[in-house]
Scaffold this motif. Structure first.
Motif, PDB file in Angstrom:
ATOM      1  N   PHE A   1      17.875 -77.373   9.603  1.00 12.77           N
ATOM      2  CA  PHE A   1      16.778 -76.016   9.601  1.00 12.77           C
ATOM      3  C   PHE A   1      17.666 -74.918  10.311  1.00 12.77           C
ATOM      4  O   PHE A   1      17.846 -73.850   9.658  1.00 12.77           O
ATOM      5  CB  PHE A   1      15.585 -76.428   9.865  1.00 12.77           C
ATOM      6  CG  PHE A   1      15.302 -74.176  10.201  1.00 12.77           C
ATOM      7  CD1 PHE A   1      14.582 -74.419   8.599  1.00 12.77           C
ATOM      8  CD2 PHE A   1      14.531 -74.419  11.154  1.00 12.77           C
ATOM      9  CE1 PHE A   1      14.151 -73.063   9.135  1.00 12.77           C
ATOM     10  CE2 PHE A   1      14.073 -73.062  11.211  1.00 12.77           C
ATOM     11  CZ  PHE A   1      13.892 -72.085   9.836  1.00 12.77           C
TER      12      PHE A   1
ATOM     13  N   ARG B   1      20.256 -70.665   2.811  1.00 14.37           N
ATOM     14  CA  ARG B   1      18.711 -70.416   3.199  1.00 14.37           C
ATOM     15  C   ARG B   1      18.229 -69.982   2.150  1.00 14.37           C
ATOM     16  O   ARG B   1      17.116 -70.401   3.360  1.00 14.37           O
ATOM     17  CB  ARG B   1      19.129 -68.702   4.244  1.00 14.37           C
ATOM     18  CG  ARG B   1      20.694 -68.748   5.191  1.00 14.37           C
ATOM     19  CD  ARG B   1      20.607 -67.880   5.525  1.00 14.37           C
ATOM     20  NE  ARG B   1      21.435 -66.312   4.818  1.00 14.37           N
ATOM     21  CZ  ARG B   1      22.644 -66.582   5.177  1.00 14.37           C
ATOM     22  NH1 ARG B   1      23.301 -66.958   5.673  1.00 14.37           N
ATOM     23  NH2 ARG B   1      23.549 -65.522   4.214  1.00 14.37           N
TER      24      ARG B   1
ATOM     25  N   ALA C   1      16.464 -74.693   3.658  1.00  9.28           N
ATOM     26  CA  ALA C   1      16.414 -74.390   5.062  1.00  9.28           C
ATOM     27  C   ALA C   1      14.635 -74.544   5.340  1.00  9.28           C
ATOM     28  O   ALA C   1      13.903 -75.111   5.554  1.00  9.28           O
ATOM     29  CB  ALA C   1      16.623 -72.969   5.642  1.00  9.28           C
TER      30      ALA C   1
ATOM     31  N   LEU D   1      14.073 -78.060   4.895  1.00  7.28           N
ATOM     32  CA  LEU D   1      14.411 -78.771   6.026  1.00  7.28           C
ATOM     33  C   LEU D   1      13.181 -78.432   6.872  1.00  7.28           C
ATOM     34  O   LEU D   1      12.934 -79.262   7.807  1.00  7.28           O
ATOM     35  CB  LEU D   1      15.995 -78.773   6.840  1.00  7.28           C
ATOM     36  CG  LEU D   1      16.981 -79.142   5.846  1.00  7.28           C
ATOM     37  CD1 LEU D   1      17.992 -78.535   6.091  1.00  7.28           C
ATOM     38  CD2 LEU D   1      16.752 -80.668   6.029  1.00  7.28           C
ATOM     39  N   LEU D   2      13.211 -77.298   7.238  1.00  8.72           N
ATOM     40  CA  LEU D   2      12.050 -76.886   7.179  1.00  8.72           C
ATOM     41  C   LEU D   2      10.007 -77.606   7.474  1.00  8.72           C
ATOM     42  O   LEU D   2       9.661 -78.145   8.188  1.00  8.72           O
ATOM     43  CB  LEU D   2      11.094 -75.408   7.574  1.00  8.72           C
ATOM     44  CG  LEU D   2      10.363 -74.975   8.657  1.00  8.72           C
ATOM     45  CD1 LEU D   2      10.178 -75.122  10.369  1.00  8.72           C
ATOM     46  CD2 LEU D   2      10.014 -73.176   8.530  1.00  8.72           C
TER      47      LEU D   2
ATOM     48  N   CYS E   1      20.991 -74.067   8.950  1.00 11.09           N
ATOM     49  CA  CYS E   1      21.110 -73.307   7.367  1.00 11.09           C
ATOM     50  C   CYS E   1      20.707 -71.553   7.842  1.00 11.09           C
ATOM     51  O   CYS E   1      20.792 -71.291   7.046  1.00 11.09           O
ATOM     52  CB  CYS E   1      20.106 -74.465   6.492  1.00 11.09           C
ATOM     53  SG  CYS E   1      20.943 -75.884   6.306  1.00 11.09           S
TER      54      CYS E   1
END
Length: 128
Positions: A96, A108, A112, A115-116, A99
């Motif tokens: 994250f 982004r 991101a 992944l977050l 990215c």
């Protein structure tokens, strides 16, 4: 929403991220989507290896989420389950951050948030 439902949703989204990276590793000519857009078409061999390893790591993290919530029967010994979810949280968290700060516009916007989500869920599973 239960932890199992959250893990299933997160794993499906993580599977999408992994699929993109594995397709890049296999030679898909959309290199601007990954690795900060360094290669506008076909990724160079070093970036293809990175995409392969990252894609496999994301798949492993998604499986850990499914195992730790009981969606799938876990081959991971119970005493290592917390370590595995912590490792998944750390791996996805670093992905994250990459990215967010070094990724291309596509990373982004698309990778991101996924992944977050995965990192937060794995972290929550680790410490609950």
């Amino acid at each position: 929403m239960t932890a199992q439902e959250a893990a299933l949703i997160a794993s499906l989204l993580l599977g999408w991220v992994a699929l993109v990276h594995l397709l890049m590793a296999s030679g898909l000519r959309l290199g601007e989507l990954v690795w900060s857009g360094q290669q506008p078409r076909l990724l160079e061999p070093g970036l293809r290896v990175r995409s392969l390893l990252f894609g496999l790591g994301v798949v492993a993290s998604a499986l850990v989420l499914l195992y730790s919530t009981g969606v799938l029967d876990s081959p991971i010994p119970a005493r290592w389950e917390r370590s595995a979810t912590f490792a998944a949280s750390a791996f996805l968290g670093v992905g994250f951050l990459y990215c967010l700060f070094a990724g291309s516009r596509w990373e982004r916007m698309l990778f991101a948030p996924v992944l977050l989500l995965g990192a937060l869920l794995a972290g929550w599973l680790t410490f609950t």
